[in-house]
Design a protein around this motif. Structure first.
Motif, mmCIF file in Angstrom:
data_model
loop_
_atom_site.group_PDB
_atom_site.id
_atom_site.type_symbol
_atom_site.label_atom_id
_atom_site.label_comp_id
_atom_site.label_asym_id
_atom_site.label_seq_id
_atom_site.Cartn_x
_atom_site.Cartn_y
_atom_site.Cartn_z
ATOM 1 N N ILE A 272 0.870 -1.186 0.000
ATOM 2 C CA ILE A 272 0.000 0.000 0.000
ATOM 3 C C ILE A 272 0.905 1.234 0.000
ATOM 4 C CG2 ILE A 272 -1.725 1.303 1.299
ATOM 5 C CD1 ILE A 272 -3.016 -1.243 0.730
ATOM 6 N N VAL A 273 0.817 2.054 -1.040
ATOM 7 C CA VAL A 273 1.684 3.249 -1.074
ATOM 8 C C VAL A 273 0.950 4.487 -0.555
ATOM 9 C CG1 VAL A 273 3.073 2.367 -2.962
ATOM 10 C CG2 VAL A 273 1.097 3.811 -3.483
ATOM 11 N N GLY A 274 -0.354 4.411 -0.442
ATOM 12 C CA GLY A 274 -1.091 5.547 0.092
ATOM 13 C C GLY A 274 -2.515 5.155 0.389
ATOM 14 N N ASN A 275 -3.075 5.765 1.445
ATOM 15 C CA ASN A 275 -4.464 5.471 1.787
ATOM 16 C C ASN A 275 -5.068 6.689 2.476
ATOM 17 O OD1 ASN A 275 -3.340 5.457 4.329
ATOM 18 N ND2 ASN A 275 -3.463 3.247 4.586
ATOM 19 N N ASN A 276 -6.256 6.508 2.979
ATOM 20 C CA ASN A 276 -6.951 7.615 3.613
ATOM 21 C C ASN A 276 -6.159 8.177 4.788
ATOM 22 O OD1 ASN A 276 -9.329 8.474 5.751
ATOM 23 N ND2 ASN A 276 -9.812 9.009 3.637
ATOM 24 N N PHE A 277 -5.506 7.295 5.533
ATOM 25 C CA PHE A 277 -4.755 7.759 6.693
ATOM 26 C C PHE A 277 -3.595 8.675 6.282
ATOM 27 C CE2 PHE A 277 -1.946 7.337 10.418
ATOM 28 C CZ PHE A 277 -2.846 7.693 11.411
ATOM 29 N N THR A 278 -2.993 8.400 5.114
ATOM 30 C CA THR A 278 -1.949 9.282 4.584
ATOM 31 C C THR A 278 -2.496 10.700 4.433
ATOM 32 O OG1 THR A 278 -1.371 7.362 3.196
ATOM 33 C CG2 THR A 278 -0.174 9.418 2.794
ATOM 34 N N LEU A 279 -3.690 10.790 3.861
ATOM 35 C CA LEU A 279 -4.333 12.092 3.643
ATOM 36 C C LEU A 279 -4.637 12.791 4.967
ATOM 37 C CD1 LEU A 279 -5.793 14.120 1.719
ATOM 38 C CD2 LEU A 279 -7.820 12.667 1.888
ATOM 39 N N LEU A 280 -5.199 12.035 5.920
ATOM 40 C CA LEU A 280 -5.565 12.634 7.208
ATOM 41 C C LEU A 280 -4.325 13.123 7.955
ATOM 42 C CD1 LEU A 280 -8.341 10.256 8.626
ATOM 43 C CD2 LEU A 280 -8.515 12.067 6.920
ATOM 44 N N THR A 281 -3.271 12.319 7.897
ATOM 45 C CA THR A 281 -2.032 12.693 8.593
ATOM 46 C C THR A 281 -1.496 14.015 8.061
ATOM 47 O OG1 THR A 281 -1.521 10.354 8.865
ATOM 48 C CG2 THR A 281 0.288 11.889 9.189
ATOM 49 N N LYS A 282 -1.534 14.161 6.731
ATOM 50 C CA LYS A 282 -1.041 15.398 6.137
ATOM 51 C C LYS A 282 -1.939 16.578 6.517
ATOM 52 C CE LYS A 282 1.644 17.926 3.580
ATOM 53 N NZ LYS A 282 3.031 18.205 4.013
ATOM 54 N N ALA A 283 -3.253 16.366 6.470
ATOM 55 C CA ALA A 283 -4.188 17.444 6.832
ATOM 56 C C ALA A 283 -3.944 17.893 8.267
ATOM 57 C CB ALA A 283 -5.629 16.965 6.652
ATOM 58 N N ALA A 284 -3.749 16.915 9.159
ATOM 59 C CA ALA A 284 -3.513 17.247 10.563
ATOM 60 C C ALA A 284 -2.211 18.025 10.719
ATOM 61 C CB ALA A 284 -3.481 15.963 11.397
ATOM 62 N N GLN A 285 -1.219 17.631 9.955
ATOM 63 C CA GLN A 285 0.082 18.306 10.055
ATOM 64 C C GLN A 285 -0.014 19.763 9.587
ATOM 65 O OE1 GLN A 285 3.289 16.569 7.644
ATOM 66 N NE2 GLN A 285 4.050 18.681 7.538
ATOM 67 N N ILE A 286 -0.739 19.976 8.496
ATOM 68 C CA ILE A 286 -0.924 21.345 7.993
ATOM 69 C C ILE A 286 -1.660 22.194 9.037
ATOM 70 C CG2 ILE A 286 -2.036 22.749 6.202
ATOM 71 C CD1 ILE A 286 -1.718 20.219 4.352
ATOM 72 N N ALA A 287 -2.704 21.607 9.639
ATOM 73 C CA ALA A 287 -3.483 22.337 10.649
ATOM 74 C C ALA A 287 -2.623 22.659 11.869
ATOM 75 C CB ALA A 287 -4.709 21.522 11.052
ATOM 76 N N THR A 288 -1.795 21.704 12.269
ATOM 77 C CA THR A 288 -0.893 21.939 13.390
ATOM 78 C C THR A 288 0.037 23.117 13.077
ATOM 79 O OG1 THR A 288 -0.940 19.598 13.945
ATOM 80 C CG2 THR A 288 0.864 20.884 14.873
ATOM 81 N N ASP A 289 0.565 23.122 11.867
ATOM 82 C CA ASP A 289 1.455 24.216 11.459
ATOM 83 C C ASP A 289 0.732 25.565 11.474
ATOM 84 O OD1 ASP A 289 3.396 22.346 11.165
ATOM 85 O OD2 ASP A 289 3.301 22.244 8.977
ATOM 86 N N LEU A 290 -0.574 25.540 11.256
ATOM 87 C CA LEU A 290 -1.356 26.783 11.273
ATOM 88 C C LEU A 290 -1.740 27.200 12.691
ATOM 89 C CD1 LEU A 290 -3.773 26.117 8.252
ATOM 90 C CD2 LEU A 290 -1.970 27.845 8.342
ATOM 91 N N GLY A 291 -1.357 26.380 13.690
ATOM 92 C CA GLY A 291 -1.615 26.755 15.078
ATOM 93 C C GLY A 291 -2.823 26.092 15.714
ATOM 94 N N TYR A 292 -3.420 25.114 15.027
ATOM 95 C CA TYR A 292 -4.566 24.417 15.597
ATOM 96 C C TYR A 292 -4.115 23.239 16.467
ATOM 97 C CZ TYR A 292 -7.644 26.982 12.453
ATOM 98 O OH TYR A 292 -8.331 27.978 11.807
ATOM 99 N N ASN A 293 -4.880 22.966 17.531
ATOM 100 C CA ASN A 293 -4.749 21.695 18.236
ATOM 101 C C ASN A 293 -5.457 20.660 17.368
ATOM 102 O OD1 ASN A 293 -3.572 22.760 20.728
ATOM 103 N ND2 ASN A 293 -5.552 23.794 20.907
#
Lengths: 444, 444
Positions: A272-293
């Motif tokens: 498996i090279v990518g799945n839904n969790f890959t997408l969620l992890t990236k979204a969470a990381q971007i939000a964290t960088d924007l200052g969100y918990n």
């Protein structure tokens, strides 16, 4: 940025990471003659092979092939991929076919025939097949067993969907009538080496379900096929060819699907090279960088779309009231694939739009709650939208235009409702598919 | 402890904190003559009053009165509470009545009459009424407006539940025909001081909904009553007394329900002393002390019970696979009140049992996921169980006994299924009600 702009930003940026290019480049490394695959440090010494042949089936597979050509360059000898109409991109050595989805057509069958010709012409120990698999493959790549036609296959499908059989039972029969599904592509390619790289569009990433598992062992049997045909009393409804075929199979006159431990899988690797969790992890990381918990809730969300909207609303409400499960400002992401059970004369919509409308109804009045729900492939149901962005003021806004949100939800007409208040989200084709994502923002 | 024992331990220990005793003792402090209430530091100098009179209605109210007697002792002059049959406890000065729930009966009406007699006999500035309100009050304490009977009230209820009116519309009419609901208890007690202490059994703790808001302003009006009766064409279906009553009200001949800003609320204070979030917070704290990573998901869970089970399963699956939203070992708690839409000839069950069965189906095969779902009042639906404890092996266990979980779920027969595999949870009456709780354990 407004919260709606932030949501769109997080979604679009996160999508980049599940496109074939970053997914394949992050898991494939070519060091001199050696192809290193994934974190498992799976290695292929390409100089040991006479040729590398690319295969592919799925909505993302043409784009995957283009990326693979860039990585492997001259190592690739030939290739063939089949994708959905409009999803083909131009490659140098890999031929691209387009076919029907979600219903297979003559081009799906043509793809199956060309696949078999290509594979059998290179089927020896000196070949490395790299098979690029993504959502949609079951419909795009079709090759019925000897003696069966595309019409037989379609008739069986129709019968199975209407008789009440569950998904396991449906898949068992489907795999038995195919020359590709249920591990039979591995059998076809034996004794070549075979590396399958998979973008998963199925909850939980079950290898035997994604694209009907062409390169993994099958656990169903002829005996089960008989039991299913008996249970739903289907024998008399089969086409003559299907009936003869299953009678012979049940009598042991035809080979069963390849099983775990069979030699056909000795040179096969699935990754498996990518799945839904890959997408969620990236979204969470971007939000964290924007200052969100930030919190990743689940990558396996399923069930009724409007109920999922209610649940996400219940979490959002507790978040803004109590700072649980996440202190404000917070970003809670989830993903998966919900369903919509349509009633009589439904309106226009998709599961993400329905989820968003249901969410909006339940958070009405809260001025600090925002939600994006969208399909990662850029489409949601039979509409031109990918999903929607809503908030605690959505329902009131619509009411001021004379629109009653509950009524639109009841008749499954979320598209019309969201369109009227300009809450739809459009992306165009994204050339990937890892199911849906929901992003909730709870502002202070 | 096994995980099932741990779940039961967390549930039972957490329940202790939402019993009337700890809830009232933690929010009421008597310092010499001064009663200090809650964190808001609301103070009542009891020496300023000639008497303190206790009132109460709800499933927990008799037990609340007993605790209040212990705290205020000789300050209490008299009192009257009404609770559900079997829920009365013995008090020293406070008289306890028992009445019908969920359907009111003659004893509900008797309670209303006795309430009015008691209140009017002490209705002056020298009285402090302390009103102990908990779930069930709407049915247990009934007093129709002048000229209306209990039968009129019941007929209106039946009409409203069958005509398709939403809960806001139903409440608007209910409040207008009552001498108690919709702020009218405050009016009845005016100009006495009135402190209402509330154990909330409604999602989001809306003061005007819990027990139909006897001591808070009402936002509905006679004009709205007319619009609702018009909308659902109910005028001709009303009993003659109701019809006359509404006609007079609509013409402005009867007072409307007390509104925000009315003098009737000048000496009234309402305080939530405990709710679902209180329970979840305690459960999370106990789990943390046991070494679990802990998350409070939501205290406002609602929607279809079996869909809620799916939703919680999706979170549990992601937790054990990815360590999100919580690293293992984890304890994820949620609460609220789900619903079950019954079809034809349903079996036996309750919303918590149905949720648990649905959860079990979706986590089948995972050996490290466990769930408890139960009603905090110790009852779940029309059964003798409070809820159930299930895990990833539940469905397989049942199958070995010839039981198909999906079939039991489809016919809403969760009780029979869970009973057969000894997965039901029994607590007996808990003398409190802050809706339901779900506790998920994800072990390493």
């Amino acid at each position: 940025m407004t919260p709606a702009q932030t949501l769109r930003h997080i979604f679009e940026q996160a999508l980049q990471v599940v496109r074939p290019e970053p997914m394949l480049t992050s898991c494939l490394t070519l060091k001199k003659d050696v192809l290193i695959v994934g974190e498992q440090s799976l290695k292929f010494d390409l100089s040991r092979f006479k040729r590398v042949v690319v295969l592919g089936a799925g909505k993302a597979s043409s784009e995957m092939a283009r990326v693979l050509e860039r990585i492997l360059g001259p190592w690739i000898s030939a290739g063939l991929v089949v994708t959905k109409y409009g999803h083909g991109v131009s490659c140098k050595k890999v031929k691209t076919l387009e076919a029907g989805h979600p219903v297979p057509d003559q081009n799906s069958l043509r793809a199956g025939i060309e696949f078999k010709n290509l594979i059998t012409s290179y089927q020896d120990k000196d070949t490395l097949f790299i098979f690029l698999l993504s959502g949609g493959a079951s419909s795009l790549l079709v090759l019925p067993e000897q003696g069966l036609s595309l019409d037989d296959k379609m008739a069986l499908n129709k019968l199975l969907l209407s008789c009440g059989a569950n998904i396991y039972e449906i898949n068992a029969l489907r795999k038995h009538v195919s020359q590709i599904k249920g591990g039979k592509l591995s059998k076809m390619a034996y004794p070549s080496s075979l590396l399958t790289l998979i973008i998963s569009d199925v909850i939980g990433d079950p290898l035997d379900v994604i694209g009907s598992g062409p390169t993994v062992p099958d656990s169903s049997s002829w005996a089960e096929c008989k039991a299913i045909l008996d249970k739903y009393e289907l024998w008399d409804q089969l086409t003559p060819s299907l009936r003869t075929y299953f009678e012979q199979g049940v009598k042991g006159k035809l080979a069963d699907t390849p099983k775990s431990g069979d030699k056909f899988f000795s040179h096969v690797k699935n990754l498996i090279v990518g799945n839904n969790f890959t997408l969620l992890t990236k979204a969470a990381q971007i939000a964290t960088d924007l200052g969100y918990n930030t919190l990743i809730l689940s990558s396996e969300l399923q069930g009724e779309a409007k109920e999922a909207g209610k649940f996400l609303a219940s979490i959002a409400k507790t978040a803004v009231k109590h700072g649980c499960p996440c202190a404000l400002p917070c970003c809670i992401v989830s993903g998966g694939e919900t369903t919509v059970r349509l009633g009589q004369n439904p309106g226009l919509g998709g599961r993400n739009q329905e989820l968003a409308l249901s969410f909006a109804l339940d958070v009405e009045g809260l001025d600090n709650v925002f939600l994006l729900s969208a399909g990662s492939d850029g489409t949601d149901g039979p509409t031109d939208a990918a999903g929607a962005i809503v908030d605690g003021r959505t329902i009131k806004q619509a009411r001021s235009k004379g629109l009653n949100g509950q009524n639109f939800l009841t008749r499954h007409d979320s598209y019309s409702f969201l369109q009227a208040i300009d809450a739809l989200l459009f992306t165009g084709p994204t050339y990937t598919n890892v199911m849906d994502i929901q992003i909730i923002l709870g502002e202070k």
